[in-house]
Design an enzyme around this catalytic site. Structure first.
Site, PDB file in Angstrom:
ATOM      1  N   GLY A  72       0.791  -1.223   0.000  1.00 23.04           N
ATOM      2  CA  GLY A  72       0.000   0.000   0.000  1.00 23.04           C
ATOM      3  C   GLY A  72       0.821   1.270   0.000  1.00 23.04           C
ATOM      4  CE  LYS A  84       0.066  -7.243  -1.306  1.00 27.88           C
ATOM      5  NZ  LYS A  84      -0.716  -6.923  -0.090  1.00 27.88           N
TER       6      LYS A  84
END
Length: 429
Positions: free
Chosen positions: A135, A206
């Site tokens: 994020g 990720k």
């Protein structure tokens, strides 16, 4: 300042996309000052054109994303629709028609990052994706640029807020997995179908991106070992507390001790309460980086949500627009090291194994013999027994995952072992 605006197209206008559009509008003067030219939202591709989108000119809305990216007058395309297709085709089409791309698409980058970078290089355009991992936390750029002169040996992190919220609740309240998941769902931290989060798929994507950047090596999603956290129990947390640990779902990317290979994995693990990641609470993310020159670095913050993710997207947008004005491109893919990705069996760590055994003399000796035969050294043993049943908790010294797997397989064959209740790795020591 240049007066002709840089034109930006937005693919997707959901939680993140709508925030990107809002910030572009409300912070237009600041963005123009930072970039050196104004930025103009030139089009927004959506699936449901009838939905009211406050602050966005309805004339900018289109359902034809392909036509939008083919316009030829766009400077940047921001892709926040997610998934593999049509995102992949739209991004490559944008490159072909002269636009650079900012993306938040972790799944696509983990699967086809090399091909996307090659397409960007072929057409002399940028591909930035800070928002794809953690994020709002600045992580991709520090790894790709700030640490470009250093040697990163390990990246250890909590990169999924949903799973961290669930495990934190289990730790702090004693709740079971389902109870904690239900609370996460009610509060909006978990999707109606939480599989991608709780089974580790999101974190694995990720991890692939982080490992590739950190080790200058192409690491795809298929290279990442993955275990979910649905089997973690209150009993596991009780055992962790007795060891002075807690449990987190970790993404771990490591360079081998001899530097000749790398590994990437996602799984629940016990970590000491003294480790910085142990104190990461709620839906927050944190990534711990270990490098030769800089030492230990910690990156912490909100890892998801509309505004935090939009912040990362806008940071990339500013960088790409600056490059555009200067007639340059930023750093592309760095895969020169081309290190092999080792299988999970080569990973060396400590283990916590909980066994259900018969409560009778000689059981501990039998279990210890199996560990010794497979070359796994025991650090501590804890045994509790009652009415013919007992639990045996073994914590090992460092051993390979393959050796541990062989040990567990042999333990299951012992008549005195009723079952292997839990196996958990111990990290961060």
């Amino acid at each position: 300042m240049r007066t002709r605006p840089l034109k930006v197209a937005l693919l997707g206008c959901g939680v993140v996309g709508s925030e990107v559009a809002r910030i572009m509008t409300t912070h237009a003067d600041d963005l123009a000052a930072r970039i050196g030219a104004p930025v103009e939202l030139a089009g927004v591709a959506v699936r449901r054109p009838s939905k009211v989108r406050e602050g966005i000119d309805p004339d900018l809305i289109t359902t034809d994303a392909t036509a939008l990216v083919k316009r030829g007058d766009l400077d940047v395309v921001v892709e926040v629709i997610g998934g593999i297709e049509p995102a992949r085709t739209l991004i490559t089409t944008a490159f072909e028609h002269g636009a650079s791309v900012v993306s938040a698409n972790k799944a696509l980058l983990a699967q086809d990052g090399a091909a996307l970078h090659a397409a960007a290089d072929e057409h002399g355009r940028d591909l930035y994706y800070e928002a794809a991992v953690a994020g709002a936390i600045p992580l991709i750029r520090p790894l790709r640029e700030s640490l470009a002169g250093d040697k990163v040996n390990r990246v250890l992190g909590i990169v999924n807020g949903t799973t961290n919220f669930i495990l934190d609740k289990m730790d702090s309240t004693g709740a079971g997995y389902q109870e904690a998941l239900d609370e996460a769902t009610a509060l909006g931290y978990a999707e109606a179908d939480p599989t991608a989060d709780v089974e580790g798929f999101d974190a694995a994507a990720k991890a692939a991106i982080l490992a590739g950047i950190a080790f200058h090596t192409r690491v795809r999603l298929d290279d990442v070992y993955r275990e979910g956290m649905t089997e973690v129990t209150a009993a596991d947390f009780a055992s962790a507390k007795e060891m002075g640990c807690t449990i987190k779902l970790l993404a771990i990317c490591e360079r081998a001790a001899d530097g000749a290979s790398v590994t990437a994995r996602v799984h629940p693990a016990m970590i000491p309460l003294s480790h910085p990641l142990a104190s990461v609470r709620g839906a927050y993310n944190a990534v711990f980086v270990e490098s030769e020159a800089a030492g230990q670095l910690m990156f912490y913050g909100p890892g998801a949500g509309g505004s935090p993710t939009a912040s990362a997207v806008l940071g990339d947008l500013v960088a790409v627009c600056r490059n555009r004005l200067n007639g340059a491109t930023g750093p592309g893919e760095s895969a020169y090291a081309a290190l092999p990705v080792s299988p999970m069996g080569d990973v060396v760590t400590r283990y916590h194994i909980s066994l259900d055994v018969a409560d009778k003399p000689g059981v501990l000796a039998q279990v210890a013999t199996v560990f010794a035969e497979h070359g796994v050294s025991i650090d501590t043993v804890r045994q509790q027994g009652k009415d013919g049943e007992a639990s045996l908790v073994v914590v090992t010294h460092r051993a390979s995952d393959a050796a541990l797997g062989g040990t567990v397989e042999a333990l299951r064959k012992l008549d005195t072992v009723r079952g292997v209740a839990s196996i958990m790795r111990v990290e961060g020591e």
